[in-house]
Design an enzyme around this catalytic site. Structure first.
Site: not given
Ligand code: SER
Ligand code: ZN
Length: 617
Positions: A379, A508
């Site tokens: 980060e 994500h």
């Molecule tokens: N930051 C990404 C995730 O949390 C890849 O490591 O998946």
């Molecule tokens: Zn990142």
């Protein structure tokens, strides 16, 4: 050959030249005037956009750090207001004929503004889109599961108890319970929202003149052939992944017996991670040299009385040691580095740029663990990038491409995790510094860095297919598991159906964040590592004492100075130019990664052959 009398040609030429010269001058004056107008316009629009961005980030921060309906509605109101203003500016901008500008910097700013993104949606659609994403984020972030033994205890969270069980439990039914409960709590609640979300994303893409949202996402890479390039990279790396996969499956079979098929896909719940995207939590069960035990960094951190703050300060000190920036005062005032106990927040770590050159923050529910220690570096790498390009015109304040942004902090962790650095932190165990210890260390790294690649690839392969209409909602989950099997060689521990919706068990996906950026990052960070290590005199090709995996750039300003040259460019040039400034080459290329892991690859191939292990699935 045509025969035209010479004189005639001569006269015609004079006339033509004369005429076109005057016309050219007029033409030129017109465009110079247009360009001057463009320059004035862009200054105004840059200032206004940065102000709006600041307001938007504030509203998003308020929701992300306190997930109430009230904050979501406030955020929606701010988004609506800013979208209106952005659209008005965009309409004016598109009236200017920026395509013919001579100043490529100016032209590029216009070009970047010319894609409106989701703001192109009509007001009610934009509100609905943001509401859906907000709800999906909340469902994900507030999901809890029940304890395997005690089903009255139902407050187990991902960051705490669940991560701990996945890391330390070797009880297969318990792992299956955790794996299933996590998915049962999210998938079915999100499926309909997701279908509607896909529709709205595509609508926005069409309004921006893209075929579908996948094309809009990939536009950031400025290369119409980029998908093919990802595929080439994956094929270059796949032989190494196959060896890691085969070695891991062979050892898991010894631990779990019949649950593991010695020639098949690996059950996804046995890999120490909720999504089987990183296998390092189980790596210590079958290190190449088990007698040379690895340092448990978590234990060292606890022994040395690290707090979240001390972990942040340690990461910052590394960046400063290579002549990069310390975190500014507002960072320490405004960041949230521990989980507040009085409200729900999005715990998934993130780094924020409030677009005013001063206010940069990290939000993270830090615990004192090895994994968190490296997430902090990750980060903070984003914050370093923000700081380095803060003086660029607003549209250039972004990574050369999204993969570059993800790579910076990870690049530093390649040094921190090197066998040369951990002793400097008092975090190495005996025997760490010999070739067997090195091999263990390289294996641990492979279990995160190589293993993520097929996962990162399929998260977006799957979404690209969805946005392109190749998969419909009645096939979402089936296709997901096809790709999981094909690329990662993992399989679900129980039969899945379309009542389940497993991809959204990953942050994500629920949070509308593209994922191919991590694939890109995990390839290019090795190219970057090679470049800064060379600059720091810590790597020399062919020198057995200066191999890539040994390099640590700590306290080597030459490394940071070179890196900063690229970071300061932001998005002012297409990414191959930024890549060239740092590495001297314009392409993404897996050869640095393969060189880094070469000793491991050779070792695994030999060991798998000796054990007659089946490679593949
Ligand atoms: N930051 C990404 C995730 O949390 C890849 O490591 O998946
Ligand atoms: Zn990142």
């Amino acid at each position: 050959m045509s025969k035209i009398p010479n004189l005639l040609i001569f006269i015609t030429l004079i006339k033509l030249t004369d005429f076109s010269h005057r016309r050219y001058a007029k033409y030129n004056a017109y465009y110079l005037f247009e360009e001057r107008k463009g320059r004035r316009f862009i200054e105004i629009i840059n200032e206004a956009s940065a102000k709006d961005e600041n307001k938007l980030q504030q509203a998003e921060w308020n929701y992300a750090t306190n997930l109430t309906d009230e904050n979501l509605h406030k955020k929606l109101a701010v988004v609506a207001e800013i979208a209106e203003r952005t659209k008005r500016r965009w309409t004016k901008l598109m009236r200017i004929r920026w395509n013919t500008f001579w100043d490529i910097d100016l032209k590029r700013q216009f070009k970047l503004y010319s894609v409106l993104g989701v703001f192109a949606l009509p007001r009610p659609c934009l509100a609905r889109y943001n509401e859906i994403v907000g709800r999906m984020e909340k469902i994900y972030s507030t999901n809890t599961i029940c304890d395997y033994q005690d089903n009255t205890k139902c407050n187990l969270t991902l960051e705490n108890e669940i991560a701990e069980i996945l890391k330390s439990s070797r009880n297969e039914p318990e792992l299956k319970h955790v794996w299933l409960s996590w998915r049962n709590g999210i998938g079915p609640r999100v499926k309909n929202l997701y279908t509607e979300y896909v529709h709205l994303c595509n609508k926005a893409a069409h309004l921006n003149n893209f075929d579908n949202n996948a094309e809009m996402w990939l536009d950031r890479y400025e290369d119409s052939n980029i998908k093919a390039k990802f595929m080439v990279l994956w094929n270059d790396i796949k032989p190494l992944y196959l060896q890691i996969h085969a070695y891991t499956r062979f050892h898991l079979k010894q631990i779990y017996g019949d649950v593991v098929d010695e020639q098949g896909a690996i059950p996804a719940h046995l890999l120490g991670n909720m999504w089987a995207q990183s296998w390092e939590n189980i790596a210590t069960d079958f290190l190449p040299y088990p007698d040379r035990t690895m340092t448990d960094i978590t234990i060292k951190l606890i022994e040395q009385k690290y707090t979240p703050l001390k972990m942040f300060k340690t990461a910052e000190e590394f960046f400063v040691s290579i002549n990069m920036s310390a975190m500014p005062p507002l960072f320490w005032n405004n960041s949230i580095i521990e989980k507040p106990c009085d409200r729900d927040i999005i715990c998934h770590g993130s780094a924020w740029d409030f677009a005013n050159g001063k206010d940069f923050r990290i939000k993270m529910c830090t615990r004192v663990t090895e994994e968190n220690f490296f997430v902090i570096h990750h980060e903070m790498g984003h914050i370093e990038y923000y700081i380095q390009y803060k003086d660029q015109p607003f549209p250039f304040r972004s990574g050369a491409n999204p993969g570059f942004h993800e790579a910076i902090g990870d690049l530093i962790t390649l040094s921190v995790k090197s066998p040369c650095h951990l002793p400097k932190l008092n975090m190495s165990s005996n025997g760490f510094g010999d070739p067997e210890g090195f091999m263990n260390n390289l294996f641990m790294l492979g279990m995160t860095k190589i293993v993520l690649l097929p996962f990162a690839y399929i998260v977006d392969l799957w979404r690209w297919e969805i946005f392109a209409g190749k998969i419909t909602p009645d096939n979402y989950n089936r296709r997901w598991w096809e790709l999981r099997r094909e690329f990662q060689g993992v399989a679900p521990p129980v039969a899945r159906s379309e009542c389940d919706f497993d991809p959204v068990s990953k942050y994500h996906v629920a949070a509308d964040t593209p994922y191919i950026r991590y694939f890109v990052s995990f390839v290019i960070q090795f190219q970057f590592h090679k470049a800064i290590c060379e600059a720091a005199g810590q790597y020399r090709k062919g020198d057995p004492n200066k191999e890539l995996y040994m390099c640590d750039v700590y306290q080597k300003p030459a490394a940071g100075n070179l890196l900063k040259k690229m970071l300061q460019m932001g998005a002012s040039r297409p990414w191959p130019d930024a890549m060239e400034v740092l590495t001297g080459q314009k392409e993404m290329d897996a050869s640095a990664l393969m060189e880094f892991f070469r000793p491991l690859y050779v070792w695994l191939e030999r060991r798998n052959r000796e054990n007659c292990v089946f490679v593949g699935w």
